[in-house]
Design a protein around this motif. Structure first.
Motif, PDB file in Angstrom:
ATOM      1  N   PRO A   1     -56.539  95.475  -7.371  1.00  0.00           N
ATOM      2  CA  PRO A   1     -57.421  95.691  -6.186  1.00  0.00           C
ATOM      3  C   PRO A   1     -57.542  94.273  -5.451  1.00  0.00           C
ATOM      4  CG  PRO A   1     -58.683  95.393  -8.362  1.00  0.00           C
ATOM      5  CD  PRO A   1     -57.442  95.623  -8.701  1.00  0.00           C
ATOM      6  N   PRO A   2     -57.874  94.209  -4.216  1.00  0.00           N
ATOM      7  CA  PRO A   2     -57.984  93.093  -3.489  1.00  0.00           C
ATOM      8  C   PRO A   2     -58.963  91.863  -4.103  1.00  0.00           C
ATOM      9  CG  PRO A   2     -58.140  95.097  -2.064  1.00  0.00           C
ATOM     10  CD  PRO A   2     -58.395  95.447  -3.373  1.00  0.00           C
ATOM     11  N   SER A   3     -59.939  92.404  -4.956  1.00  0.00           N
ATOM     12  CA  SER A   3     -60.745  91.469  -5.583  1.00  0.00           C
ATOM     13  C   SER A   3     -60.227  90.600  -6.732  1.00  0.00           C
ATOM     14  CB  SER A   3     -61.816  92.152  -5.868  1.00  0.00           C
ATOM     15  OG  SER A   3     -61.543  93.033  -7.018  1.00  0.00           O
ATOM     16  N   THR A   4     -59.125  91.133  -7.059  1.00  0.00           N
ATOM     17  CA  THR A   4     -58.328  90.318  -8.124  1.00  0.00           C
ATOM     18  C   THR A   4     -58.094  88.761  -7.979  1.00  0.00           C
ATOM     19  OG1 THR A   4     -56.804  92.511  -8.690  1.00  0.00           O
ATOM     20  CG2 THR A   4     -56.010  90.227  -9.466  1.00  0.00           C
ATOM     21  N   ARG A   5     -58.788  88.248  -9.068  1.00  0.00           N
ATOM     22  CA  ARG A   5     -58.426  86.783  -8.930  1.00  0.00           C
ATOM     23  C   ARG A   5     -57.165  86.326  -9.260  1.00  0.00           C
ATOM     24  NH1 ARG A   5     -63.424  84.192  -9.211  1.00  0.00           N
ATOM     25  NH2 ARG A   5     -62.869  82.389 -10.248  1.00  0.00           N
ATOM     26  N   ILE A   6     -56.419  85.279  -8.598  1.00  0.00           N
ATOM     27  CA  ILE A   6     -55.043  85.054  -8.860  1.00  0.00           C
ATOM     28  C   ILE A   6     -55.046  83.480  -8.812  1.00  0.00           C
ATOM     29  CG2 ILE A   6     -52.694  84.915  -7.894  1.00  0.00           C
ATOM     30  CD1 ILE A   6     -53.397  87.752  -6.568  1.00  0.00           C
ATOM     31  N   TYR A   7     -54.202  83.039  -9.865  1.00  0.00           N
ATOM     32  CA  TYR A   7     -54.254  81.484 -10.000  1.00  0.00           C
ATOM     33  C   TYR A   7     -52.508  81.318  -9.722  1.00  0.00           C
ATOM     34  CZ  TYR A   7     -53.519  76.834 -11.845  1.00  0.00           C
ATOM     35  OH  TYR A   7     -53.362  75.560 -11.968  1.00  0.00           O
ATOM     36  N   ILE A   8     -52.158  80.636  -8.708  1.00  0.00           N
ATOM     37  CA  ILE A   8     -50.969  80.120  -8.375  1.00  0.00           C
ATOM     38  C   ILE A   8     -50.359  79.107  -9.172  1.00  0.00           C
ATOM     39  CG2 ILE A   8     -49.536  79.398  -6.367  1.00  0.00           C
ATOM     40  CD1 ILE A   8     -50.578  82.145  -6.161  1.00  0.00           C
ATOM     41  N   ALA A   9     -49.480  79.331 -10.322  1.00  0.00           N
ATOM     42  CA  ALA A   9     -48.963  78.478 -11.032  1.00  0.00           C
ATOM     43  C   ALA A   9     -47.853  77.904 -10.451  1.00  0.00           C
ATOM     44  CB  ALA A   9     -48.867  79.107 -12.554  1.00  0.00           C
ATOM     45  N   ALA A  10     -47.816  77.028  -9.512  1.00  0.00           N
ATOM     46  CA  ALA A  10     -46.424  76.399  -8.983  1.00  0.00           C
ATOM     47  C   ALA A  10     -46.935  75.153  -8.233  1.00  0.00           C
ATOM     48  CB  ALA A  10     -46.223  77.651  -7.991  1.00  0.00           C
ATOM     49  N   GLY A  11     -45.843  74.448  -7.789  1.00  0.00           N
ATOM     50  CA  GLY A  11     -46.471  73.437  -7.112  1.00  0.00           C
ATOM     51  C   GLY A  11     -46.432  73.684  -5.529  1.00  0.00           C
ATOM     52  N   GLU A  12     -46.257  72.852  -4.497  1.00  0.00           N
ATOM     53  CA  GLU A  12     -46.560  73.218  -3.270  1.00  0.00           C
ATOM     54  C   GLU A  12     -45.800  74.424  -2.502  1.00  0.00           C
ATOM     55  OE1 GLU A  12     -46.578  71.065   1.130  1.00  0.00           O
ATOM     56  OE2 GLU A  12     -46.230  69.792  -0.494  1.00  0.00           O
ATOM     57  N   ILE A  13     -45.875  75.324  -2.027  1.00  0.00           N
ATOM     58  CA  ILE A  13     -45.504  76.420  -1.650  1.00  0.00           C
ATOM     59  C   ILE A  13     -44.562  76.084  -0.340  1.00  0.00           C
ATOM     60  CG2 ILE A  13     -45.501  78.932  -0.956  1.00  0.00           C
ATOM     61  CD1 ILE A  13     -45.964  78.395  -3.707  1.00  0.00           C
ATOM     62  N   PHE A  14     -43.562  76.254  -0.061  1.00  0.00           N
ATOM     63  CA  PHE A  14     -42.811  75.970   0.960  1.00  0.00           C
ATOM     64  C   PHE A  14     -43.035  76.724   2.300  1.00  0.00           C
ATOM     65  CE2 PHE A  14     -38.823  75.391   3.680  1.00  0.00           C
ATOM     66  CZ  PHE A  14     -38.932  74.098   3.991  1.00  0.00           C
ATOM     67  N   GLY A  15     -42.969  76.388   3.502  1.00  0.00           N
ATOM     68  CA  GLY A  15     -43.035  77.268   4.593  1.00  0.00           C
ATOM     69  C   GLY A  15     -44.396  77.062   5.115  1.00  0.00           C
TER      70      GLY A  15
END
Length: 630
Positions: free
Chosen positions: A466-480
């Motif tokens: 669902p849209p309420s899902t909590r998401i952790y971005i496990a990465a460096g700086e996203i390009f673009g």
């Protein structure tokens, strides 16, 4: 009780109330314990439907026993002495006073209630209580309970919240009756099977895959030969690459030291990679824990002893994906001759398969039990995990849409012309990257590109998150420029270490990419669901660790098929409903469950050991026989 004779003589020390109490006792009258025999303490207010009939039965028995007791007192003087003596014997040998009787009856009824509750738990799986216990009179009807267990198993939360839960003190029995739902009303309520189906679907999104009895098995056997004081020489190693590549390489070096009975010196970390991180081993890992937990496998020291300080080490780059025989037959003689050997590379220097089980288990003990992050990294990781969870489940998304990876793979889907040119220039400027001219569009169609943020968003939405899902971005700086916008539109609750931590907390980590990567690794490992968008070193390391820790859910995108579906939907060839159905079907069995490590025609095409340590470090319990691994 009407068969008792009429006269009860007066006997010294015994009252007629005692006689009446015995007449009313469960043993004598074969009736259940009455209200007189129960404790005055109120039982907990529990919504357990299967106890309703027992309570009604006890109430009925109470009225009957009270009426009977009154009649017996009127006729007590007419019982004969022989009956009295028999009753007196019962009193003397069983219940010597009223206090014991009350206690015994209370224990009997309490035991019955506990047994009924246990039967309820065993038959349903859990009590129908979620956030709070229902008041004393707010209980489900037996019919409603049967409907619930038959049609909505697993949906207790929604059912409990839908019931009227007014305090018992504010409700008369008549008001309660008016609030109860009949079976017809229940069918007409918004609480229907489809609603519970949605709830079950959400539960399935977060549930772990079935482990089928597979579990970690790396304990040393009783006859295990422990590392002694003797050594064939010292190993100096340069761990090259990023954090996870270095980590895997160090674990391989521990196993190689075991093979050659060599002493391992704490490894040097790579400072010349793309990230140019100057951190040393002790800045990222716990040196003491590393040495102590492996002392039965290999000898590890922090530096060369002074007696070896003047020895010139032999520099050597071991052959990639070598078996244990290579190190015993080719490297060990060199070690014995030169006493000190320096391995210039550690990445992929040990085979994935066809090694002794004992050596594979050394790799796992090193990787999953010994090479722990330093205290500063672990402490901040725990803080961020608590903030990320916030009482809810979360996804760790390894979104490898970073500049170095896009330049290396030649993928520029979703980027501007200028951004694509920037990546092209970086690829040509990096001399050790052999492939220069790359058709990015063709590579994407082959599923060889990292998913873009938009593609990742469509994957998660198609899977049903669902849209309420909590998401952790496990990465460096996203390009673009604005690349993350497509993901944030679908899932606004996006977090990273830079948004979860305060500026003060992050200050010791800034400028040290490997330390920041360690934070990401920890939050990805502890997430409820891990999703990776490209098969890089971190994706492999985290999914293997999650398998080792009990097959935590890890979604492995089928990129080639997913990209084809996205393009088809963008071109109007398929609808969203068709896309959603196809996505769920594609990933039904790609959730990180137990499967043997895939072999290939060559080491590059096979599944790496650290991405899947089964077989080697994961075994199936003896009563399960799903796989037959040679």
């Amino acid at each position: 009780m009407g068969n008792h004779r009429q006269d009860i003589p007066n006997v010294e020390g015994v009252s007629r109330k005692d006689v009446a109490l015995v007449v009313q006792s469960p043993r004598r009258s074969k009736l259940p314990a009455t209200r007189r025999t129960l404790s005055n303490k109120r039982m907990p207010e529990v919504s357990v439907t299967c106890m309703i009939e027992t309570v009604d039965y006890v109430e009925e028995a109470t009225d009957t026993a009270n009426r009977t007791g009154t009649a017996q007192e009127k006729q007590s003087r007419k019982l004969d002495r022989s009956l009295w003596k028999r009753l007196g014997g019962i009193l003397h040998h069983t219940f010597i006073n009223k206090k014991n009787l009350r206690h015994s009856a209370f224990l009997l009824c309490t035991t019955m209630a506990i047994i009924l509750i246990l039967l309820k738990i065993l038959s349903v799986g859990q009590l129908s209580i979620e956030d709070a216990q229902l008041p004393e009179f707010t209980v489900l009807s037996h019919e409603l309970f049967l409907m619930k267990t038959a049609k909505q198993l697993g949906a207790n939360r929604m059912l409990t919240q839908s019931l009227v839960k007014k305090p018992a003190s504010d409700m008369s029995s008549k008001a309660f009756e008016s609030q109860k739902m009949t079976s017809e009303e229940f069918e007409s309520e918004e609480i229907n099977v489809s609603s519970f189906g949605v709830l079950r679907q959400e539960d399935e999104l977060w549930s772990k895959p079935n482990s089928d009895g597979f579990e970690q098995c790396i304990d040393r056997p009783k006859n295990y030969k422990k590392a002694g004081e003797g050594t064939n020489g010292y190993m100096l190693v340069n761990a090259n690459g990023g954090l996870n590549q270095m980590r895997d390489g160090i674990c391989d070096m521990v196993a190689i030291a075991r093979i050659m009975n060599a002493t391992l010196v704490i490894p040097f970390l790579d400072h010349s990679s793309f990230w140019s991180d100057p951190s040393e081993f002790r800045d990222i890992f716990d040196v003491h824990h590393f040495i102590e937990t492996l002392k039965e496998d290999v000898r590890i020291v922090e530096r060369l002893p002074s007696s070896y300080a003047n020895i010139e080490p032999l520099w050597k780059a071991p052959v990639s994906w070598s078996k244990d025989s290579y190190y015993r037959e080719e490297i060990l003689p060199l070690l014995k001759k030169h006493k000190v050997i320096y391995f210039t590379h550690t990445d992929s220097r040990l085979a994935n398969n066809d090694l002794p089980v004992a050596i594979q288990q050394v790799r796992c003990r090193a990787c999953y039990k010994s090479i722990m992050f330093s205290d500063s990294i672990q402490q901040l990781s725990n803080i961020l995990i608590d903030r990320m969870r916030g009482g809810e489940s979360y996804i760790a998304l390894h979104l490898r849409y970073e500049k170095d990876m896009l330049a290396f793979t030649g993928c520029s889907y979703g980027l501007t012309v200028n951004e694509a040119k920037e990546l092209h220039q970086m690829r040509y400027d990096t001399k050790h990257w052999k492939e220069k001219d790359i058709d990015g569009e063709e590579k994407r169609r082959q599923g060889a590109c990292p998913l873009s943020p938009r593609e990742a968003a469509l994957l998660l939405k198609g899977l049903g998150f669902p849209p309420s899902t909590r998401i952790y971005i496990a990465a460096g700086e996203i390009f673009g420029n604005g690349s993350l916008d497509a993901l944030k539109i679908e899932f606004p609750n996006i977090f990273s270490h830079s948004t979860l931590a305060t500026e003060k907390e992050l200050r010791p980590f800034m400028g040290y990419q490997n330390r920041l990567a360690a934070l990401d690794y920890s939050l990805a490992l502890e997430s409820d669901v891990f999703v990776y968008t490209y098969d890089g070193n971190m994706a492999k390391a985290v999914q293997g660790h999650r398998r080792f820790e009990g097959y935590r859910k890890t979604i492995s995108p089928k990129r080639q098929s997913l990209v084809k579906l996205i393009d088809g939907m963008d071109q109007g060839e398929i609808s969203w409903q068709e896309f959603e159905t196809e996505v769920r079907g594609l990933h039904k069995d790609r959730v990180g469950g137990p499967d043997p490590r895939e072999r290939g025609d060559n080491p590059k095409s096979e599944e790496t050991f650290y991405a899947n340590p089964f077989p080697g470090c994961i075994c199936q319990r003896k009563h399960s026989h799903r796989f037959n691994i040679r």
